[in-house]
Motif scaffolding. Structure first.
Motif, PDB file in Angstrom:
ATOM      1  N   HIS A   1       0.836  -1.208   0.000  1.00 10.03           N
ATOM      2  CA  HIS A   1       0.000   0.000   0.000  1.00 10.03           C
ATOM      3  C   HIS A   1       0.864   1.248   0.000  1.00 10.03           C
ATOM      4  O   HIS A   1       2.044   1.213   0.338  1.00 10.03           O
ATOM      5  CB  HIS A   1      -0.918   0.009   1.234  1.00 10.03           C
ATOM      6  N   THR A   2       0.229   2.340  -0.381  1.00 12.60           N
ATOM      7  CA  THR A   2       0.901   3.636  -0.350  1.00 12.60           C
ATOM      8  C   THR A   2       0.549   4.357   0.949  1.00 12.60           C
ATOM      9  O   THR A   2      -0.355   3.940   1.686  1.00 12.60           O
ATOM     10  CB  THR A   2       0.474   4.507  -1.540  1.00 12.60           C
ATOM     11  N   VAL A   3       1.226   5.444   1.192  1.00 11.23           N
ATOM     12  CA  VAL A   3       0.963   6.264   2.371  1.00 11.23           C
ATOM     13  C   VAL A   3      -0.489   6.728   2.387  1.00 11.23           C
ATOM     14  O   VAL A   3      -1.126   6.765   3.440  1.00 11.23           O
ATOM     15  CB  VAL A   3       1.935   7.472   2.404  1.00 11.23           C
TER      16      VAL A   3
ATOM     17  N   LEU B   1       3.471  -3.661   3.376  1.00 14.49           N
ATOM     18  CA  LEU B   1       4.625  -3.033   2.750  1.00 14.49           C
ATOM     19  C   LEU B   1       4.185  -1.655   2.294  1.00 14.49           C
ATOM     20  O   LEU B   1       3.326  -1.527   1.417  1.00 14.49           O
ATOM     21  CB  LEU B   1       5.133  -3.850   1.552  1.00 14.49           C
ATOM     22  N   GLU B   2       4.761  -0.626   2.914  1.00 18.87           N
ATOM     23  CA  GLU B   2       4.373   0.754   2.609  1.00 18.87           C
ATOM     24  C   GLU B   2       5.319   1.373   1.605  1.00 18.87           C
ATOM     25  O   GLU B   2       6.529   1.386   1.806  1.00 18.87           O
ATOM     26  CB  GLU B   2       4.367   1.576   3.893  1.00 18.87           C
TER      27      GLU B   2
ATOM     28  N   ASN C   1      13.887  -1.569   0.252  1.00 19.56           N
ATOM     29  CA  ASN C   1      13.758  -0.175  -0.171  1.00 19.56           C
ATOM     30  C   ASN C   1      12.531   0.523   0.415  1.00 19.56           C
ATOM     31  O   ASN C   1      12.313   1.704   0.149  1.00 19.56           O
ATOM     32  CB  ASN C   1      13.693  -0.091  -1.697  1.00 19.56           C
ATOM     33  N   TYR C   2      11.711  -0.217   1.169  1.00 23.66           N
ATOM     34  CA  TYR C   2      10.450   0.318   1.679  1.00 23.66           C
ATOM     35  C   TYR C   2      10.265  -0.113   3.128  1.00 23.66           C
ATOM     36  O   TYR C   2      11.187  -0.650   3.736  1.00 23.66           O
ATOM     37  CB  TYR C   2       9.286  -0.168   0.801  1.00 23.66           C
ATOM     38  N   ILE C   3       9.094   0.100   3.670  1.00 24.73           N
ATOM     39  CA  ILE C   3       8.818  -0.266   5.057  1.00 24.73           C
ATOM     40  C   ILE C   3       7.960  -1.523   5.076  1.00 24.73           C
ATOM     41  O   ILE C   3       6.779  -1.488   4.732  1.00 24.73           O
ATOM     42  CB  ILE C   3       8.101   0.886   5.801  1.00 24.73           C
ATOM     43  N   LEU C   4       8.586  -2.649   5.462  1.00 23.17           N
ATOM     44  CA  LEU C   4       7.886  -3.927   5.593  1.00 23.17           C
ATOM     45  C   LEU C   4       7.611  -4.161   7.066  1.00 23.17           C
ATOM     46  O   LEU C   4       8.535  -4.213   7.868  1.00 23.17           O
ATOM     47  CB  LEU C   4       8.728  -5.070   5.023  1.00 23.17           C
TER      48      LEU C   4
END
Length: 160
Positions: free
Chosen positions: A15-17, A100-101, A64-67
């Motif tokens: 998902h996105t912010v 995952l953001e 590379n992202y927030i899991l």
């Protein structure tokens, strides 16, 4: 020799912010939309399983992202049509939810063996489009918890 799946899996809501959710259309069931899912391999941690499945199904590198491990589990009955993938007598699976953001929607590279296409949708539409009740629940939890900033949470669901 048949190699069976372990009845432990991950569900990763990408998902996105601003809460747009990535859905993938299953190749083996056109019209069945879902988040990233997959079974744990022997010796993997749940975090490793989530990262591997995201990479295999979307080409994204979770580093590379927030899991986040949401520390939520679902215990559910396996669909009859997919039980052959598991050892004889296995009827239930334990699914661990992750998120995952990403900062924004981005193109992904799907695995044509597993998926026909992908789409980014607002969370409400995504929750309505997925075929799996636990996937819809995960998307709704994302929206609820995101608004109240309660991550991580710890909850076990039993959907027998």
């Amino acid at each position: 020799m048949q190699v069976y799946k372990i009845p432990i899996s991950v569900l990763v809501v990408i998902h996105t912010v601003d809460l747009r959710v990535l859905l993938l259309e299953r190749a083996d069931h056109p019209g069945y939309w879902q988040s990233v899912t997959g079974s744990q391999n022997p010796g993997e941690t749940l975090q490793q399983t989530a990262a591997r499945e995201v990479r295999e199904e979307t080409g994204l590198n979770t580093a590379n992202y927030i899991l986040r491990n949401w520390e939520i589990q679902n215990h559910y009955k396996l669909f009859e049509e997919w039980r052959w993938r598991y050892p004889p007598g296995i009827t239930h699976n334990t699914e661990h939810m992750f998120g995952l953001e990403l900062p924004e929607t981005i193109p992904v590279v799907i695995s044509p063996r597993e998926h026909l296409g992908y789409i980014w949708l607002p969370w409400q539409e995504a929750a309505d489009k997925v075929f799996s009740p636990s996937n819809a629940q995960a998307i709704r939890i994302l929206a609820s918890e995101r608004k109240s900033k309660k991550f991580p949470i710890n909850r076990t669901q039993d959907e027998t």
